[in-house]
Design a protein around this motif. Structure first.
Motif, PDB file in Angstrom:
ATOM      1  N   LEU A  36     -19.971 -40.558  11.582  1.00  0.00           N
ATOM      2  CA  LEU A  36     -19.691 -39.223  12.111  1.00  0.00           C
ATOM      3  C   LEU A  36     -20.363 -39.116  13.470  1.00  0.00           C
ATOM      4  CD1 LEU A  36     -20.503 -37.407   8.788  1.00  0.00           C
ATOM      5  CD2 LEU A  36     -18.235 -37.585   9.795  1.00  0.00           C
ATOM      6  N   LEU A  37     -19.573 -38.810  14.508  1.00  0.00           N
ATOM      7  CA  LEU A  37     -20.097 -38.757  15.871  1.00  0.00           C
ATOM      8  C   LEU A  37     -20.027 -37.342  16.416  1.00  0.00           C
ATOM      9  CD1 LEU A  37     -18.671 -41.670  15.417  1.00  0.00           C
ATOM     10  CD2 LEU A  37     -19.019 -41.903  17.842  1.00  0.00           C
ATOM     11  N   THR A  38     -21.071 -36.943  17.153  1.00  0.00           N
ATOM     12  CA  THR A  38     -21.094 -35.618  17.774  1.00  0.00           C
ATOM     13  C   THR A  38     -20.842 -35.701  19.272  1.00  0.00           C
ATOM     14  OG1 THR A  38     -23.481 -35.697  18.158  1.00  0.00           O
ATOM     15  CG2 THR A  38     -22.740 -34.704  16.086  1.00  0.00           C
ATOM     16  N   ASN A  39     -20.423 -36.837  19.766  1.00  0.00           N
ATOM     17  CA  ASN A  39     -20.202 -37.059  21.199  1.00  0.00           C
ATOM     18  C   ASN A  39     -19.209 -36.035  21.750  1.00  0.00           C
ATOM     19  OD1 ASN A  39     -19.359 -38.061  23.735  1.00  0.00           O
ATOM     20  ND2 ASN A  39     -19.882 -40.146  23.124  1.00  0.00           N
ATOM     21  N   SER A  40     -19.663 -35.208  22.683  1.00  0.00           N
ATOM     22  CA  SER A  40     -18.834 -34.117  23.206  1.00  0.00           C
ATOM     23  C   SER A  40     -17.691 -34.603  24.096  1.00  0.00           C
ATOM     24  CB  SER A  40     -19.711 -33.135  23.980  1.00  0.00           C
ATOM     25  OG  SER A  40     -20.335 -33.790  25.058  1.00  0.00           O
ATOM     26  N   ARG A  41     -17.749 -35.844  24.559  1.00  0.00           N
ATOM     27  CA  ARG A  41     -16.691 -36.374  25.423  1.00  0.00           C
ATOM     28  C   ARG A  41     -15.475 -36.862  24.633  1.00  0.00           C
ATOM     29  NH1 ARG A  41     -20.291 -40.670  28.415  1.00  0.00           N
ATOM     30  NH2 ARG A  41     -20.486 -41.115  26.221  1.00  0.00           N
ATOM     31  N   LEU A  42     -15.604 -36.968  23.325  1.00  0.00           N
ATOM     32  CA  LEU A  42     -14.511 -37.478  22.499  1.00  0.00           C
ATOM     33  C   LEU A  42     -13.654 -36.329  21.971  1.00  0.00           C
ATOM     34  CD1 LEU A  42     -16.483 -40.119  20.431  1.00  0.00           C
ATOM     35  CD2 LEU A  42     -15.044 -40.529  22.419  1.00  0.00           C
ATOM     36  N   HIS A  43     -12.369 -36.601  21.829  1.00  0.00           N
ATOM     37  CA  HIS A  43     -11.454 -35.620  21.244  1.00  0.00           C
ATOM     38  C   HIS A  43     -11.607 -35.656  19.728  1.00  0.00           C
ATOM     39  CE1 HIS A  43      -9.440 -34.782  24.994  1.00  0.00           C
ATOM     40  NE2 HIS A  43      -9.357 -36.075  25.224  1.00  0.00           N
ATOM     41  N   PRO A  44     -11.577 -34.515  19.076  1.00  0.00           N
ATOM     42  CA  PRO A  44     -11.714 -34.486  17.618  1.00  0.00           C
ATOM     43  C   PRO A  44     -10.612 -35.326  16.954  1.00  0.00           C
ATOM     44  CG  PRO A  44     -11.916 -32.283  18.512  1.00  0.00           C
ATOM     45  CD  PRO A  44     -11.473 -33.164  19.641  1.00  0.00           C
ATOM     46  N   GLN A  45     -11.041 -36.264  16.117  1.00  0.00           N
ATOM     47  CA  GLN A  45     -10.099 -37.152  15.462  1.00  0.00           C
ATOM     48  C   GLN A  45     -10.748 -37.773  14.238  1.00  0.00           C
ATOM     49  OE1 GLN A  45      -8.636 -39.694  18.573  1.00  0.00           O
ATOM     50  NE2 GLN A  45      -6.690 -39.961  17.562  1.00  0.00           N
ATOM     51  N   HIS A  46      -9.933 -38.195  13.288  1.00  0.00           N
ATOM     52  CA  HIS A  46     -10.418 -38.916  12.112  1.00  0.00           C
ATOM     53  C   HIS A  46      -9.707 -40.258  12.035  1.00  0.00           C
ATOM     54  CE1 HIS A  46     -11.741 -39.940   8.160  1.00  0.00           C
ATOM     55  NE2 HIS A  46     -10.500 -40.014   7.744  1.00  0.00           N
ATOM     56  N   PHE A  47     -10.469 -41.310  11.883  1.00  0.00           N
ATOM     57  CA  PHE A  47      -9.902 -42.655  11.813  1.00  0.00           C
ATOM     58  C   PHE A  47     -10.231 -43.276  10.459  1.00  0.00           C
ATOM     59  CE2 PHE A  47     -10.698 -41.954  16.311  1.00  0.00           C
ATOM     60  CZ  PHE A  47      -9.526 -42.395  16.884  1.00  0.00           C
ATOM     61  N   ILE A  48      -9.254 -43.951   9.887  1.00  0.00           N
ATOM     62  CA  ILE A  48      -9.456 -44.796   8.701  1.00  0.00           C
ATOM     63  C   ILE A  48      -9.109 -46.188   9.186  1.00  0.00           C
ATOM     64  CG2 ILE A  48      -8.748 -45.309   6.348  1.00  0.00           C
ATOM     65  CD1 ILE A  48      -7.875 -42.391   6.088  1.00  0.00           C
ATOM     66  N   LEU A  49     -10.128 -47.051   9.259  1.00  0.00           N
ATOM     67  CA  LEU A  49      -9.941 -48.371   9.872  1.00  0.00           C
ATOM     68  C   LEU A  49     -10.267 -49.485   8.892  1.00  0.00           C
ATOM     69  CD1 LEU A  49     -11.696 -47.671  13.282  1.00  0.00           C
ATOM     70  CD2 LEU A  49      -9.257 -47.607  12.790  1.00  0.00           C
ATOM     71  N   ARG A  50      -9.504 -50.573   9.042  1.00  0.00           N
ATOM     72  CA  ARG A  50      -9.755 -51.789   8.247  1.00  0.00           C
ATOM     73  C   ARG A  50     -10.856 -52.583   8.883  1.00  0.00           C
ATOM     74  NH1 ARG A  50      -3.682 -53.151   8.470  1.00  0.00           N
ATOM     75  NH2 ARG A  50      -2.994 -51.539   7.106  1.00  0.00           N
TER      76      ARG A  50
END
Length: 144
Positions: A130-144
């Protein structure tokens, strides 16, 4: 979520469009960590060696994140670690160990993902970020 459902829903590195997350995926999350490097990073970060083999992925990701981004460990236990970035704009990274292990952890993981302070969540099945980085757009990733 069971592992089969996870694999069906998960994306590969080629579906990541954010340069920050693509770099994190390639250089941190799935980078190899040998025994000597692990031992050196444990000393550098002030983290005890991991005795539980089921939590090795969690332990290794915490070490690799600290090393690559020069993060400082604010809190580290067997369930979660909170890492602070080198600058205020980087924010914090919360690393969750085995978020799909049982129903209680699954519910806690889902609640944490919905928390507005976390901009990005990354689900790797055995580890959640879980990242709080303000420069990133809100998103959820499920990665292999």
């Amino acid at each position: 979520m069971n592992r089969l459902t996870y694999w069906i829903m998960a994306d590969s590195q080629y579906r990541i469009h954010s340069p920050f997350l693509f770099e994190m995926y390639r250089k941190v999350l799935f980078a190899e960590l040998d025994h000597e490097m692990r031992h050196g990073l444990e000393q550098q970060c002030g983290i005890e060696p991991c005795a539980d083999r089921r939590c090795r992925a969690y332990h290794d990701i915490v070490l690799k994140l600290c090393d690559h981004y020069r993060l400082r460990v604010l809190c580290y236990d067997e369930d979660e670690a909170v890492l602070e970035g080198p600058s205020e704009s980087f924010g914090t990274v919360k690393v969750v160990c085995r978020p799909h292990h049982c129903r209680a952890r699954e519910l806690r993981w889902e609640a944490q993902k919905r928390n507005e302070k976390y901009r990005v969540s990354i689900d790797l099945f055995d580890v959640g970020l879980l990242l709080t980085n303000s420069r990133l757009h809100p998103q959820h990733f499920i990665l292999r």
